[in-house]
Design an enzyme around this catalytic site. Structure first.
Site, PDB file in Angstrom:
ATOM      1  N   TYR A   1       0.854  -1.198   0.000  1.00 16.10           N
ATOM      2  CA  TYR A   1       0.000   0.000   0.000  1.00 16.10           C
ATOM      3  C   TYR A   1       0.882   1.238   0.000  1.00 16.10           C
ATOM      4  CZ  TYR A   1      -4.954  -0.912   0.190  1.00 16.10           C
ATOM      5  OH  TYR A   1      -6.240  -1.207  -0.157  1.00 16.10           O
TER       6      TYR A   1
ATOM      7  N   GLU B   1      -0.541   4.828  -0.483  1.00 17.42           N
ATOM      8  CA  GLU B   1      -1.350   6.027  -0.760  1.00 17.42           C
ATOM      9  C   GLU B   1      -0.506   7.279  -0.549  1.00 17.42           C
ATOM     10  OE1 GLU B   1      -4.226   4.306   1.691  1.00 17.42           O
ATOM     11  OE2 GLU B   1      -5.843   4.513   0.229  1.00 17.42           O
TER      12      GLU B   1
ATOM     13  N   ASP C   1      -6.464  13.406 -25.175  1.00 16.49           N
ATOM     14  CA  ASP C   1      -6.465  12.008 -24.739  1.00 16.49           C
ATOM     15  C   ASP C   1      -5.712  11.234 -25.822  1.00 16.49           C
ATOM     16  OD1 ASP C   1      -7.025   9.327 -24.410  1.00 16.49           O
ATOM     17  OD2 ASP C   1      -9.138   9.612 -23.961  1.00 16.49           O
TER      18      ASP C   1
ATOM     19  N   THR D   1      -3.554   5.988 -21.847  1.00 21.61           N
ATOM     20  CA  THR D   1      -3.367   4.672 -21.257  1.00 21.61           C
ATOM     21  C   THR D   1      -1.922   4.291 -21.555  1.00 21.61           C
ATOM     22  OG1 THR D   1      -4.167   3.658 -23.289  1.00 21.61           O
ATOM     23  CG2 THR D   1      -5.744   3.859 -21.482  1.00 21.61           C
TER      24      THR D   1
ATOM     25  N   LYS E   1      -1.585   0.539 -24.940  1.00 25.13           N
ATOM     26  CA  LYS E   1      -1.941   0.423 -26.360  1.00 25.13           C
ATOM     27  C   LYS E   1      -0.642   0.495 -27.186  1.00 25.13           C
ATOM     28  CE  LYS E   1      -6.688   1.920 -25.647  1.00 25.13           C
ATOM     29  NZ  LYS E   1      -6.978   2.772 -24.492  1.00 25.13           N
TER      30      LYS E   1
ATOM     31  N   ARG F   1      -1.677  -2.618 -18.542  1.00 26.53           N
ATOM     32  CA  ARG F   1      -2.961  -1.922 -18.558  1.00 26.53           C
ATOM     33  C   ARG F   1      -2.926  -0.865 -17.466  1.00 26.53           C
ATOM     34  NH1 ARG F   1      -5.894  -4.734 -21.842  1.00 26.53           N
ATOM     35  NH2 ARG F   1      -7.489  -3.145 -21.719  1.00 26.53           N
TER      36      ARG F   1
HETATM   37  N1  DSN Z   1     -11.462   0.300 -25.053  1.00 26.29           N
HETATM   38  C1  DSN Z   1     -10.499   1.168 -25.670  1.00 26.29           C
HETATM   39  C2  DSN Z   1     -10.381   0.934 -27.130  1.00 26.29           C
HETATM   40  O1  DSN Z   1     -10.553  -0.185 -27.540  1.00 26.29           O
HETATM   41  O2  DSN Z   1     -10.105   1.864 -27.864  1.00 26.29           O
HETATM   42  C3  DSN Z   1     -10.777   2.565 -25.378  1.00 26.29           C
HETATM   43  O3  DSN Z   1     -11.082   2.709 -24.034  1.00 26.29           O
END
Ligand code: DSN
Length: 416
Positions: A51, A53, A196, A222, A225, A231
């Site tokens: 933990y 925080e 984003d 994120t 990707k 993730r």
């Molecule tokens: N789920 C993601 C995507 O496939 O683009 C976006 O959040």
């Protein structure tokens, strides 16, 4: 991995099946990728036990001295890669990162100008089903008739609606974005800017797409990707927003950060700083371009006129199938894509007119232009034979044969 199997064969066998599915198929969902073994190792490391925080040097728990090293490494590397003044690596994923960014910048009822979901935006950019849409006043812009982001229209809407925040960055839009021009529009009306970059972060990290981080107020992403990490999410911002962003993430929205994921983020960022990653990002785009040409020449209707990044949004109704039918047929052929709405889609989200596909995961496996040509042919054949399971099975066998030349996690097994 022996321990999982000996204690829990049911989970181990399901994991093994998933590993086999990933190995034997063509993963073309543009938001997915294959992390390195080092990233996998960090995810399963002892940092999951801790933990922590708070933030490095200012925690609400004892024993955080080593976790602080890990989190600070992740922060420093992200700053260097993107040229960020401030970074928060704690958001659990992209949606929480976006919600935290709104919380940091806005008050209830404030107006946000964001892209319509069917035109390539994202659910968290103001779709009426989200909680954020009940808190803020989202006005949604669209792409124009040529399928491009129309910055003249964006400016006209900004002048009309006077938003506090202009939101750019998409999950199905495939074109380059002129962030400088967006900032000029925002400056004209005194609005803040947020991008984003979840889908294109890896391409930006490699210098293969425009980078909004040095320009915009706040940038969310994120890490799993094109950036090819675990993730998770991340927020980058100007120093003047640092306190508000950190407070919005913790204690505003989240509790203890997932430090195993943060360790994996640090490793993925180090990987993204290597020269090979630049070559990887260049190849992602080159592969997408081949798919654009090959599928376009076979009569597929490409939305937004094609691609400048890693993905294509395709209207498959022109080929006589729905998005759901195309996704199902391709699945049976060993090719994984996702059905997707097209701009102003007359159909419903669970059976829309389009599919979305991309090249980040295939490129990680080492596939190049020649494989993309072959894959475009398989996609075409699978759509033509969408109701013929025999023909789809034949394609699946060819796909499986080809994947053997591109091994995935060769030493990994959950059942041995
Ligand atoms: N789920 C993601 C995507 O496939 O683009 C976006 O959040």
């Amino acid at each position: 991995m022996k321990n999982i199997h000996s204690f829990d064969p049911e989970v181990a066998e399901a994991l093994e099946l998933e590993l086999t599915r990933q190995r034997n198929g063509l993963e073309m969902i543009p938001s997915e990728n294959f992390v390195s073994e080092a990233v996998l190792e960090a995810l399963g490391s002892v940092s999951t036990n801790k933990y922590a925080e708070g933030y490095p040097g200012k925690r609400y728990y004892g024993g955080c001295q080593y976790i602080d090293i890990v989190e600070q490494l992740a922060i420093d590397r992200a700053k260097e890669i993107f040229g960020a003044e401030h970074v928060n690596v704690q958001p659990l994923s992209g949606a929480p990162a976006n919600i935290a960014a709104y919380e940091a910048l806005l008050n209830q009822g404030d107006t946000i100008l964001g892209m319509d979901l069917s035109h390539g935006g994202h659910l968290t950019h103001g779709h009426p089903v989200t909680q954020s849409s009940k808190i803020y006043n989202f006005i949604r812009y669209k792409t124009n008739e040529e399928g491009k982001l129309d910055l003249d229209n964006l400016r006209a809407m900004a002048l009309e609606h006077n938003p506090k925040l202009i939101l750019i960055g998409y999950s199905a839009y495939s074109r380059e974005i002129d962030f400088e021009r967006v900032q000029e529009i925002a400056d004209e009306i005194g609005a803040m800017t947020m991008a984003d970059i979840a889908h294109i972060a890896g391409l930006i990290a490699a210098g293969e797409m425009n980078n909004p981080v040095p320009i915009f107020d706040v940038v969310t992403t994120t890490t799993h990707k094109t950036l090819r990490g675990p993730r998770g999410g991340m927020i980058m911002c100007k120093k003047k927003h640092a306190k508000a962003v950190d407070r919005a993430v913790f204690p505003g929205l989240q509790g203890g950060p997932h430090e195993n994921v943060i360790a994996a983020k640090a490793i993925a960022f180090k990987e993204a700083m290597q020269p090979e990653f630049k070559e990887y990002a260049r190849q992602i785009k080159a592969n997408a371009k081949v798919l654009e040409l090959e599928l376009g020449s076979r009569g597929f209707k490409l939305m937004f006129g094609g691609t400048d990044n890693h993905l294509l949004l395709i209207d498959v109704t022109s080929k006589g199938v729905t998005g759901h039918e195309a996704e199902t047929a391709l699945d049976k052929a060993g090719i994984t894509v996702n059905k997707n709405m097209i701009p102003d889609d007359p159909r419903k989200p669970l059976d829309p007119s389009g599919i979305r596909l991309g090249t980040p995961a295939l490129t990680t496996r080492g596939m190049k232009e020649a494989e993309m040509k072959q894959i475009a042919d398989w996609i075409d054949r699978a759509i033509i034979s969408h109701d013929d399971d025999g023909k789809l099975g034949e394609i699946k066998a060819e796909v499986e044969e080809m994947t053997k030349d591109f091994p995935l996690y060769p030493n990994l097994s959950y059942i041995e």
